[in-house]
Design a protein around this motif. Sequence first.
Motif, PDB file in Angstrom:
ATOM      1  N   UNK A 116      50.917 127.395  87.270  1.00  0.00           N
ATOM      2  CA  UNK A 116      51.176 126.424  87.972  1.00  0.00           C
ATOM      3  C   UNK A 116      51.970 125.621  86.730  1.00  0.00           C
ATOM      4  N   UNK A 117      53.330 125.120  87.022  1.00  0.00           N
ATOM      5  CA  UNK A 117      53.993 124.189  85.960  1.00  0.00           C
ATOM      6  C   UNK A 117      54.841 123.105  86.704  1.00  0.00           C
ATOM      7  N   UNK A 118      54.865 122.193  86.082  1.00  0.00           N
ATOM      8  CA  UNK A 118      55.469 120.947  86.448  1.00  0.00           C
ATOM      9  C   UNK A 118      56.458 120.429  85.374  1.00  0.00           C
ATOM     10  N   UNK A 119      57.513 119.941  86.157  1.00  0.00           N
ATOM     11  CA  UNK A 119      58.543 119.197  84.879  1.00  0.00           C
ATOM     12  C   UNK A 119      58.072 117.750  84.431  1.00  0.00           C
ATOM     13  N   UNK A 120      57.969 117.410  83.447  1.00  0.00           N
ATOM     14  CA  UNK A 120      57.053 116.113  82.840  1.00  0.00           C
ATOM     15  C   UNK A 120      57.983 114.980  83.441  1.00  0.00           C
ATOM     16  N   UNK A 121      57.414 113.913  83.819  1.00  0.00           N
ATOM     17  CA  UNK A 121      58.086 112.583  84.025  1.00  0.00           C
ATOM     18  C   UNK A 121      57.735 111.547  82.817  1.00  0.00           C
ATOM     19  N   UNK A 122      56.592 111.458  82.469  1.00  0.00           N
ATOM     20  CA  UNK A 122      56.147 110.734  81.397  1.00  0.00           C
ATOM     21  C   UNK A 122      54.679 111.126  80.955  1.00  0.00           C
ATOM     22  N   UNK A 123      54.521 110.752  79.527  1.00  0.00           N
ATOM     23  CA  UNK A 123      52.961 110.968  78.981  1.00  0.00           C
ATOM     24  C   UNK A 123      52.883 109.850  78.201  1.00  0.00           C
ATOM     25  N   UNK A 124      51.577 108.928  78.323  1.00  0.00           N
ATOM     26  CA  UNK A 124      51.134 108.017  77.630  1.00  0.00           C
ATOM     27  C   UNK A 124      50.037 107.932  76.731  1.00  0.00           C
ATOM     28  N   UNK A 125      49.921 107.494  75.818  1.00  0.00           N
ATOM     29  CA  UNK A 125      48.758 107.377  74.913  1.00  0.00           C
ATOM     30  C   UNK A 125      48.056 106.298  75.384  1.00  0.00           C
ATOM     31  N   UNK A 126      46.655 106.410  75.507  1.00  0.00           N
ATOM     32  CA  UNK A 126      45.696 105.309  75.779  1.00  0.00           C
ATOM     33  C   UNK A 126      44.977 104.810  74.903  1.00  0.00           C
ATOM     34  N   UNK A 127      43.966 103.945  74.902  1.00  0.00           N
ATOM     35  CA  UNK A 127      43.279 103.216  73.845  1.00  0.00           C
ATOM     36  C   UNK A 127      42.543 104.139  73.005  1.00  0.00           C
ATOM     37  N   UNK A 128      42.244 105.221  73.536  1.00  0.00           N
ATOM     38  CA  UNK A 128      41.057 106.134  72.982  1.00  0.00           C
ATOM     39  C   UNK A 128      41.897 107.445  72.408  1.00  0.00           C
ATOM     40  N   UNK A 129      43.036 107.369  72.120  1.00  0.00           N
ATOM     41  CA  UNK A 129      44.080 108.532  71.774  1.00  0.00           C
ATOM     42  C   UNK A 129      43.604 108.998  70.360  1.00  0.00           C
ATOM     43  N   UNK A 130      43.004 108.475  69.518  1.00  0.00           N
ATOM     44  CA  UNK A 130      42.512 108.876  68.272  1.00  0.00           C
ATOM     45  C   UNK A 130      41.008 109.282  68.284  1.00  0.00           C
ATOM     46  N   UNK A 131      40.124 109.282  69.600  1.00  0.00           N
ATOM     47  CA  UNK A 131      38.868 109.703  69.845  1.00  0.00           C
ATOM     48  C   UNK A 131      39.066 111.260  70.483  1.00  0.00           C
ATOM     49  N   UNK A 132      37.874 111.990  70.480  1.00  0.00           N
ATOM     50  CA  UNK A 132      37.952 113.343  71.082  1.00  0.00           C
ATOM     51  C   UNK A 132      37.825 113.174  72.609  1.00  0.00           C
ATOM     52  N   UNK A 133      38.656 113.936  73.323  1.00  0.00           N
ATOM     53  CA  UNK A 133      38.386 113.942  74.683  1.00  0.00           C
ATOM     54  C   UNK A 133      37.197 114.560  75.297  1.00  0.00           C
ATOM     55  N   UNK A 134      36.183 114.140  75.885  1.00  0.00           N
ATOM     56  CA  UNK A 134      35.171 114.612  76.812  1.00  0.00           C
ATOM     57  C   UNK A 134      35.262 115.352  78.022  1.00  0.00           C
ATOM     58  N   UNK A 135      36.321 114.479  78.975  1.00  0.00           N
ATOM     59  CA  UNK A 135      36.247 114.772  80.184  1.00  0.00           C
ATOM     60  C   UNK A 135      38.017 114.554  80.666  1.00  0.00           C
ATOM     61  N   UNK A 140      54.231 104.027  87.405  1.00  0.00           N
ATOM     62  CA  UNK A 140      53.497 102.576  87.528  1.00  0.00           C
ATOM     63  C   UNK A 140      52.251 102.718  87.290  1.00  0.00           C
ATOM     64  N   UNK A 141      51.611 103.614  88.291  1.00  0.00           N
ATOM     65  CA  UNK A 141      50.115 103.825  88.134  1.00  0.00           C
ATOM     66  C   UNK A 141      49.773 104.436  86.767  1.00  0.00           C
ATOM     67  N   UNK A 142      50.427 105.258  86.431  1.00  0.00           N
ATOM     68  CA  UNK A 142      50.305 106.047  84.921  1.00  0.00           C
ATOM     69  C   UNK A 142      50.158 105.038  83.798  1.00  0.00           C
ATOM     70  N   UNK A 143      51.031 103.984  83.751  1.00  0.00           N
ATOM     71  CA  UNK A 143      50.769 103.067  82.732  1.00  0.00           C
ATOM     72  C   UNK A 143      49.569 102.129  82.918  1.00  0.00           C
ATOM     73  N   UNK A 144      49.297 101.824  84.307  1.00  0.00           N
ATOM     74  CA  UNK A 144      48.170 101.049  84.508  1.00  0.00           C
ATOM     75  C   UNK A 144      46.789 102.004  83.979  1.00  0.00           C
ATOM     76  N   UNK A 173      49.040 114.084  88.324  1.00  0.00           N
ATOM     77  CA  UNK A 173      48.550 113.137  87.319  1.00  0.00           C
ATOM     78  C   UNK A 173      47.478 113.418  86.576  1.00  0.00           C
ATOM     79  N   UNK A 174      47.541 113.626  85.330  1.00  0.00           N
ATOM     80  CA  UNK A 174      46.509 114.139  84.541  1.00  0.00           C
ATOM     81  C   UNK A 174      46.045 113.300  83.388  1.00  0.00           C
ATOM     82  N   UNK A 175      44.700 113.085  83.135  1.00  0.00           N
ATOM     83  CA  UNK A 175      44.144 111.949  82.459  1.00  0.00           C
ATOM     84  C   UNK A 175      43.119 112.627  81.622  1.00  0.00           C
ATOM     85  N   UNK A 176      43.256 112.339  80.246  1.00  0.00           N
ATOM     86  CA  UNK A 176      42.103 112.619  79.393  1.00  0.00           C
ATOM     87  C   UNK A 176      41.167 111.891  79.160  1.00  0.00           C
TER      88      UNK A 176
END
Length: 190
Positions: free
Chosen positions: A90-109, A132-136, A159-162
Amino acid sequence: MYAMQYELNLPADYDLGIIRRRVQLNGPRTDDFDGLGLKAYLVQDRANGAVTNQYAPFYLWNDTAGMSRFLWGGAFFSGICQSFGRPVVRHWTGAEAVAGPEIDQPAAGATKSVRLLPPDVDPTGPVGEALEELRRTATLPGVHSSAVAVDPTRWELVHFTLWSGEPGLVPGTRYQVLHLSTGRTKALFR
């Protein structure tokens, strides 16, 4: 940006140690894959309370050339096809990706929510609301990064979140991250 995922549903008695060893051995091979923003090697494990055993890597690509090289350039996706048969990708065209406060930490979930846009609605409204939800979401404690993408053939929004830890009460499918290739992640968040 382009998002991509394939899901390998595995038998209830499947030894996920096989997948864990495979990722441990092969995961670093995509750490610097040209064109790849990030690859999250994801599993759902019945032993940890999931409904199913599943291997379901999720990708954010910086360009389609890298995605094409991965899928039909040999060596990478060919290994999945040889071991498990060729899955639907499956593939989707990206709308936006945003770094979170833990971008420099390993992702566990990770969490993924998918919804179909209403057929009689201009996509501008629902996609704008999703952004808007993504940015929140990206401001929440524990967020590594988050992205929204759309499949315009199905008008499906993902909507995908690490997360650096457990996601908490966030809706969607939950995964454990076995490895995260992030060689060119910063290019996603221009």
